[in-house]
Design a protein around this motif. Structure first.
Motif, PDB file in Angstrom:
ATOM      1  N   UNK A 130     -26.071  60.170-113.699  1.00 58.08           N
ATOM      2  CA  UNK A 130     -26.852  59.956-112.478  1.00 58.08           C
ATOM      3  C   UNK A 130     -28.303  60.387-112.651  1.00 58.08           C
ATOM      4  N   UNK A 131     -29.232  59.595-112.129  1.00 61.87           N
ATOM      5  CA  UNK A 131     -30.636  60.010-112.142  1.00 61.87           C
ATOM      6  C   UNK A 131     -31.191  60.162-110.727  1.00 61.87           C
ATOM      7  N   UNK A 132     -30.318  60.000-109.717  1.00 61.49           N
ATOM      8  CA  UNK A 132     -30.712  60.318-108.329  1.00 61.49           C
ATOM      9  C   UNK A 132     -29.540  61.041-107.660  1.00 61.49           C
ATOM     10  N   UNK A 133     -29.844  61.702-106.532  1.00 57.52           N
ATOM     11  CA  UNK A 133     -28.796  62.389-105.765  1.00 57.52           C
ATOM     12  C   UNK A 133     -27.770  61.374-105.254  1.00 57.52           C
ATOM     13  N   UNK A 134     -28.243  60.189-104.908  1.00 59.98           N
ATOM     14  CA  UNK A 134     -27.340  59.145-104.421  1.00 59.98           C
ATOM     15  C   UNK A 134     -26.344  58.719-105.502  1.00 59.98           C
ATOM     16  N   UNK A 135     -26.818  58.607-106.756  1.00 60.16           N
ATOM     17  CA  UNK A 135     -25.893  58.273-107.845  1.00 60.16           C
ATOM     18  C   UNK A 135     -24.769  59.314-107.939  1.00 60.16           C
ATOM     19  N   UNK A 136     -25.140  60.594-107.756  1.00 59.29           N
ATOM     20  CA  UNK A 136     -24.126  61.660-107.847  1.00 59.29           C
ATOM     21  C   UNK A 136     -23.077  61.468-106.760  1.00 59.29           C
ATOM     22  N   UNK A 137     -23.558  61.237-105.532  1.00 59.01           N
ATOM     23  CA  UNK A 137     -22.631  61.058-104.410  1.00 59.01           C
ATOM     24  C   UNK A 137     -21.753  59.823-104.639  1.00 59.01           C
ATOM     25  N   UNK A 138     -22.348  58.745-105.111  1.00 59.60           N
ATOM     26  CA  UNK A 138     -21.564  57.532-105.364  1.00 59.60           C
ATOM     27  C   UNK A 138     -20.488  57.776-106.419  1.00 59.60           C
ATOM     28  N   UNK A 139     -20.819  58.554-107.439  1.00 59.22           N
ATOM     29  CA  UNK A 139     -19.896  58.733-108.558  1.00 59.22           C
ATOM     30  C   UNK A 139     -18.861  59.817-108.330  1.00 59.22           C
ATOM     31  N   UNK A 140     -19.246  60.889-107.647  1.00 56.93           N
ATOM     32  CA  UNK A 140     -18.344  62.055-107.530  1.00 56.93           C
ATOM     33  C   UNK A 140     -17.804  62.242-106.127  1.00 56.93           C
ATOM     34  N   UNK A 141     -18.350  61.492-105.157  1.00 58.16           N
ATOM     35  CA  UNK A 141     -17.867  61.623-103.782  1.00 58.16           C
ATOM     36  C   UNK A 141     -18.675  62.647-103.021  1.00 58.16           C
ATOM     37  N   UNK A 142     -18.456  62.656-101.713  1.00 58.92           N
ATOM     38  CA  UNK A 142     -19.311  63.460-100.845  1.00 58.92           C
ATOM     39  C   UNK A 142     -18.959  64.932-100.784  1.00 58.92           C
ATOM     40  N   UNK A 143     -17.827  65.313-101.382  1.00 62.46           N
ATOM     41  CA  UNK A 143     -17.442  66.720-101.279  1.00 62.46           C
ATOM     42  C   UNK A 143     -18.212  67.604-102.271  1.00 62.46           C
ATOM     43  N   UNK A 144     -18.858  66.980-103.264  1.00 59.90           N
ATOM     44  CA  UNK A 144     -19.623  67.785-104.229  1.00 59.90           C
ATOM     45  C   UNK A 144     -21.015  68.062-103.649  1.00 59.90           C
ATOM     46  N   UNK A 145     -21.404  69.346-103.537  1.00 62.81           N
ATOM     47  CA  UNK A 145     -22.736  69.644-103.018  1.00 62.81           C
ATOM     48  C   UNK A 145     -23.820  69.160-103.978  1.00 62.81           C
TER      49      UNK A 145
END
Ligand code: TXA
Ligand code: MG
Length: 316
Positions: free
Chosen positions: A141-156
């Motif tokens: 991921x290179x954005x916060x949105x990529x992280x949320x898309x890949x790992x789900x919303x439970x990861x801070x």
């Protein structure tokens, strides 16, 4: 779940895992001395336990908290490239968790340049284990949105905007007065060689020969979910695009007859910065295949070549 700097620091101190920005890619960060937290990193990433983690430090003054030695070669590299996108592998102290180093006798260390990563490191006072904040083998991921898309919303996630380097750090192993490139990155082998001034002990990237083994490095690392095909020639790509359910990534200008075209600058630093975001966007189109124009085989493009080749690799 978005968190602010103070929340991220409090969570990490409590032994929780938080995705933080670095200049290369977002990292899934936790206290590198807390084995419960390390296990959480492996669980969230679904990463095999034989794949060791990088420890991020606020400065090179902390190297000897983790490594038994800080040889002159490594000191030269640290002086030249830290803080920045270089990871140095050194012999590990026995006190370094074997979960973190996956049983290896070595530990990988990096001092990141990103201001927010630095604030987290300085204000927690910890060494932070942080692999890229994606599921195992998937795109970093290179954005916060990529992280949320890949790992789900439970990861801070601590949002620090888009990463500027855009691909993972260069990894160099140091063994006394010898060195070896373990992963290509935007700091090139030539830049490393010019700083250390000695031959690397093993050959590194030559055309399509794989790099020396890095523990846990998987052939399908850095892959979008959609199949990828890499084309050395624009003409061949345009032909393959005819009547295919595809999207294309072109170097510089141009477009395919039907299907969405993405254009990236024909210049390696900007190309790298935008590459993963572009691949994430292409993947989201849910087409049958992604057609990618290969960049020239010049030294400054080698790390990008490496990632694109891995992205296009098939299982068999
Ligand atoms: O740019 C980066 O390096 C990003 C950011 C977050 O810092 N991190 C990153 O971590 O790419 P990760 O875990 O996705 O990739 C680290 C690589 C893995 O392939 C791992 O096998 C290798 O570093 N590695 C870690 N410890 C090692 C060691 N002791 N010896 C050799 N390779 C090691
Ligand atoms: Mg990774």
């Amino acid at each position: 779940m978005q968190v602010d700097l103070a929340q991220a620091i409090a969570l990490i101190k409590r032994g929780e895992v938080v995705a933080i920005p670095t200049e290369t890619v977002y990292g899934l960060a936790a206290d590198a001395r807390n084995e419960g937290a390390l296990k959480q990193i492996f669980a969230i990433k679904q990463r095999p336990t034989n794949n060791p983690l990088i420890v991020h430090l606020a400065s090179s003054e902390q190297v000897l908290d983790w490594a038994t030695v800080f040889p002159p070669l490594a000191q030269k590299l640290a002086a030249a490239f830290w803080p920045g996108p270089l990871t140095i592998v050194l012999p590990a102290k026995e006190s370094v968790s074997s979960i973190l180093r996956a049983g290896e006798p070595t530990v990988a260390l990096r001092v990141p340049a990103h201001q927010i990563a630095q604030q987290v490191l300085q204000q927690t006072g910890l060494g932070l284990a942080a692999p890229s904040a994606n599921k195992y083998t998937q795109l970093s991921p290179t954005t916060a949105q990529h992280v949320a898309n890949g790992l789900g919303n439970s990861v801070p996630v601590l949002d620090g905007g888009a990463c500027q380097v855009g691909i993972e750090s260069t990894i160099v192993a140091i063994d006394g007065d010898q060195w070896q490139l373990l992963r290509l990155g935007m700091i090139s082998e030539a830049q490393v060689a010019s700083v250390v001034g000695v031959q690397s002990k093993l050959p590194t990237l030559q055309d399509d020969k794989p790099l020396p083994k890095v523990p846990g490095q998987h052939l399908l690392h850095y892959s979008p979910k959609t199949p990828v095909e890499l084309f050395a020639s624009r003409a061949a790509l345009l032909q393959a695009a005819e009547n295919a359910d595809c999207a294309a990534l072109l170097l510089g200008e141009g477009k395919i007859a039907s299907g969405k075209t993405f254009n990236l600058p024909n210049e390696p630093v900007s190309f790298a910065e935008q590459l993963y975001d572009t691949l994430h966007q292409m993947d989201a189109l849910a087409v049958a295949i992604l057609l990618i124009e290969a960049p020239p085989r010049q030294p400054e493009w080698l790390a990008i070549h490496d990632r694109l080749t891995r992205a296009s690799r098939k299982l068999n």
